[in-house]
Enzyme design. Structure first.
Site, mmCIF file in Angstrom:
data_model
loop_
_atom_site.group_PDB
_atom_site.id
_atom_site.type_symbol
_atom_site.label_atom_id
_atom_site.label_comp_id
_atom_site.label_asym_id
_atom_site.label_seq_id
_atom_site.Cartn_x
_atom_site.Cartn_y
_atom_site.Cartn_z
ATOM 1 N NE ARG A 7 9.096 8.617 1.300
ATOM 2 C CZ ARG A 7 9.927 7.709 0.874
ATOM 3 N NH1 ARG A 7 10.656 7.131 1.723
ATOM 4 N NH2 ARG A 7 10.031 7.795 -0.303
ATOM 5 C CG ASP B 238 17.244 4.455 6.428
ATOM 6 O OD1 ASP B 238 18.302 4.910 6.777
ATOM 7 O OD2 ASP B 238 16.753 4.300 5.288
ATOM 8 C CD GLU C 78 14.158 11.564 5.500
ATOM 9 O OE1 GLU C 78 14.407 10.640 6.373
ATOM 10 O OE2 GLU C 78 13.845 11.329 4.147
ATOM 11 C CG HIS D 58 15.857 8.202 2.954
ATOM 12 N ND1 HIS D 58 14.717 8.988 3.203
ATOM 13 C CD2 HIS D 58 15.648 7.211 1.945
ATOM 14 C CE1 HIS D 58 13.857 8.385 2.408
ATOM 15 N NE2 HIS D 58 14.254 7.322 1.768
HETATM 16 P P1 NAD Z 1 4.383 -1.166 -1.345
HETATM 17 O O1 NAD Z 1 3.557 -0.498 -2.031
HETATM 18 O O2 NAD Z 1 4.720 -2.623 -2.064
HETATM 19 O O3 NAD Z 1 3.418 -1.816 -0.055
HETATM 20 C C1 NAD Z 1 3.094 -0.804 0.794
HETATM 21 C C2 NAD Z 1 2.092 -1.581 1.754
HETATM 22 O O4 NAD Z 1 1.499 -0.631 2.927
HETATM 23 C C3 NAD Z 1 1.084 -2.128 0.845
HETATM 24 O O5 NAD Z 1 0.686 -3.597 1.312
HETATM 25 C C4 NAD Z 1 -0.328 -1.295 1.506
HETATM 26 O O6 NAD Z 1 -1.490 -2.187 1.563
HETATM 27 C C5 NAD Z 1 0.195 -0.856 2.999
HETATM 28 N N1 NAD Z 1 -0.741 0.066 3.431
HETATM 29 C C6 NAD Z 1 -1.167 1.028 2.848
HETATM 30 N N2 NAD Z 1 -2.064 1.778 3.786
HETATM 31 C C7 NAD Z 1 -1.839 1.188 4.947
HETATM 32 C C8 NAD Z 1 -2.155 1.593 6.095
HETATM 33 N N3 NAD Z 1 -2.918 2.497 6.473
HETATM 34 N N4 NAD Z 1 -1.939 0.622 7.326
HETATM 35 C C9 NAD Z 1 -0.960 -0.412 7.037
HETATM 36 N N5 NAD Z 1 -0.715 -0.657 5.756
HETATM 37 C C10 NAD Z 1 -1.090 0.136 4.906
HETATM 38 O O7 NAD Z 1 5.559 -0.328 -0.936
HETATM 39 P P2 NAD Z 1 7.017 -0.792 -0.453
HETATM 40 O O8 NAD Z 1 7.742 -0.947 -1.796
HETATM 41 O O9 NAD Z 1 6.887 -1.989 0.343
HETATM 42 O O10 NAD Z 1 7.446 0.572 0.044
HETATM 43 C C11 NAD Z 1 7.187 0.866 1.368
HETATM 44 C C12 NAD Z 1 7.425 2.316 1.904
HETATM 45 O O11 NAD Z 1 8.789 1.994 2.015
HETATM 46 C C13 NAD Z 1 7.380 3.242 0.402
HETATM 47 O O12 NAD Z 1 6.103 3.997 0.755
HETATM 48 C C14 NAD Z 1 8.522 4.025 0.999
HETATM 49 O O13 NAD Z 1 8.193 5.310 1.707
HETATM 50 C C15 NAD Z 1 9.307 3.574 1.661
HETATM 51 N N6 NAD Z 1 10.801 3.203 1.072
HETATM 52 C C16 NAD Z 1 11.979 3.677 2.005
HETATM 53 C C17 NAD Z 1 13.377 3.528 1.276
HETATM 54 C C18 NAD Z 1 14.312 3.966 2.253
HETATM 55 O O14 NAD Z 1 15.539 3.941 1.446
HETATM 56 N N7 NAD Z 1 14.450 3.920 3.485
HETATM 57 C C19 NAD Z 1 13.372 2.762 0.126
HETATM 58 C C20 NAD Z 1 12.190 2.535 -0.565
HETATM 59 C C21 NAD Z 1 10.747 2.738 -0.035
#
Ligand code: NAD
Length: 331
Positions: free
Chosen positions: A234, A258, A263, A295
């Site tokens: 994000r 990305d 954005e 994105h």
């Molecule tokens: P997820 O919930 O499986 O994993 C997130 C991880 O972050 C967890 O392990 C959590 O413990 C950890 N976390 C929480 N707080 C933290 C902190 N302060 N420091 C370090 N780690 C911390 O989520 P995911 O499915 O892996 O997705 C991750 C992110 O990717 C989403 O939140 C979303 O914003 C982003 N995303 C982007 C796209 C894209 O098209 N670019 C698509 C999907 C998701």
């Protein structure tokens, strides 16, 4: 159930139309306009709305959806930082999302950006098209035997860790929870250690109050000189002006984004005829070692199929009063 679908692109309609035939009780009406406080009243007469990452599902929108009689907000994405969960709870509107449609889609895009900025593929492509076959400005580094630092080892971070291992990299990670599936090859360290040791830093934690501007002038100062930074999570995780200062100070070998703070107005829009004012994105793009995509991490055939199926399954579960684990609610 009648669903009003906001911010429809041709590929959304195609993938949802393909799936919805398997859900005889669901009817979808597609709108091109995005969900905002002004467009939310259009949902009158619908049971649910379907929105996306750049939709404004803030306080005013949720109030308008409540007045329109909507009971369910279906986010066709993993993130939900653009939804006012407190308001939704107050009005008893359920919010559901698609937590893990294809982690590999995003992780593969993160590695794509890392490789592209490393080997200056964006420049090489243009040079060769102009019959410039020289190699000036294109020298990269080997990833083999370098250190990859993964911030956030949930579904996407874990997939990225596996990809980095495949490149022969040492993989270290920082997370508030350790992911047991990575214990064979990932070493968990503190954030400061990760910043200091990594040659490639890839961000995969969610945007929350505690992670807002996680990458700022202080954390950038702790990074190795010549680091590659990739953000596919994000935009708000990175303080853009501090990143620009870091790039100007030659801190980064490359930066692949990305997602970025500015954005929201851009995502999935063709703004090529506009004159953009005060654009930090334009400033970022002026640097030869920065690559930005809009994105598109999630944008694979497999991911779109999974998104549409899970979103429709969420609607069915809501109708039946079942819990799926895909609900998000204010604590
Ligand atoms: P997820 O919930 O499986 O994993 C997130 C991880 O972050 C967890 O392990 C959590 O413990 C950890 N976390 C929480 N707080 C933290 C902190 N302060 N420091 C370090 N780690 C911390 O989520 P995911 O499915 O892996 O997705 C991750 C992110 O990717 C989403 O939140 C979303 O914003 C982003 N995303 C982007 C796209 C894209 O098209 N670019 C698509 C999907 C998701």
């Amino acid at each position: 159930m009648k669903i009003l679908f906001f911010d429809t692109k041709s590929y959304d309609k195609e993938s949802f139309d393909k799936q919805v035939v398997n859900y005889p009780d669901i009817e979808i009406e597609y709108l091109k306009t995005d969900l905002t406080p002004k467009t939310a009243p259009l949902a009158k007469g619908y049971d649910a709305v379907c929105a996306f990452v750049s939709s404004d599902v803030g306080t005013k929108t949720v109030e308008a959806l409540h007045e329109a009689g909507v009971k369910l907000i279906l986010m066709r994405c993993a993130g939900f930082n653009n939804v006012d969960l407190d308001k939704a709870k107050e009005y008893d509107i359920k919010v559901m999302r698609v937590p893990g449609y294809s982690p590999e889609a995003v992780a593969e895009h993160a590695m794509t950006l890392a490789l592209a900025v490393n080997r200056r593929i964006h420049k090489a492509y243009v040079k060769v098209r102009e019959n410039d076959f020289s190699l000036g400005g294109l020298m990269g580094i080997n990833f083999y035997q370098k250190t990859a630092g993964i911030v956030g080892t949930g579904k996407i971070g874990a997939a990225m860790a596996r990809i980095c291992r495949g490149f022969g990299m040492k993989v270290i990670a920082y997370d508030v929870y350790e992911n047991p599936s990575l214990k064979d090859f990932v070493t968990y360290v503190t954030l400061d250690e990760l910043l200091a040791q990594s040659d490639l830093i890839s961000l995969h934690c969610p945007l929350m109050d505690s992670t807002y501007h996680l990458i700022n002038k202080d954390t950038i100062a702790k990074m190795k000189d010549g680091v590659i930074l990739v953000n596919t999570s994000r935009g708000g995780l990175v303080k853009t002006n501090d990143l620009i200062d870091g790039i100007r100070a030659r801190k980064f070998f490359g930066v692949g984004l990305d997602v970025y703070e500015e954005e929201t107005k851009n995502v999935f829009e063709d703004r090529s005829d506009e004159i953009l004012e005060h654009s930090t994105t334009a400033r970022l793009l002026s640097f030869p070692n920065v690559m930005i995509t809009s994105h598109q991490g999630f944008f694979t055939q497999e991911a779109l199929e999974a998104i549409s199926k899970t979103t429709l399954d969420n609607a069915v579960a809501f109708e039946k009063g079942e819990t799926t684990g895909n609900e998000v609610a204010a604590q």
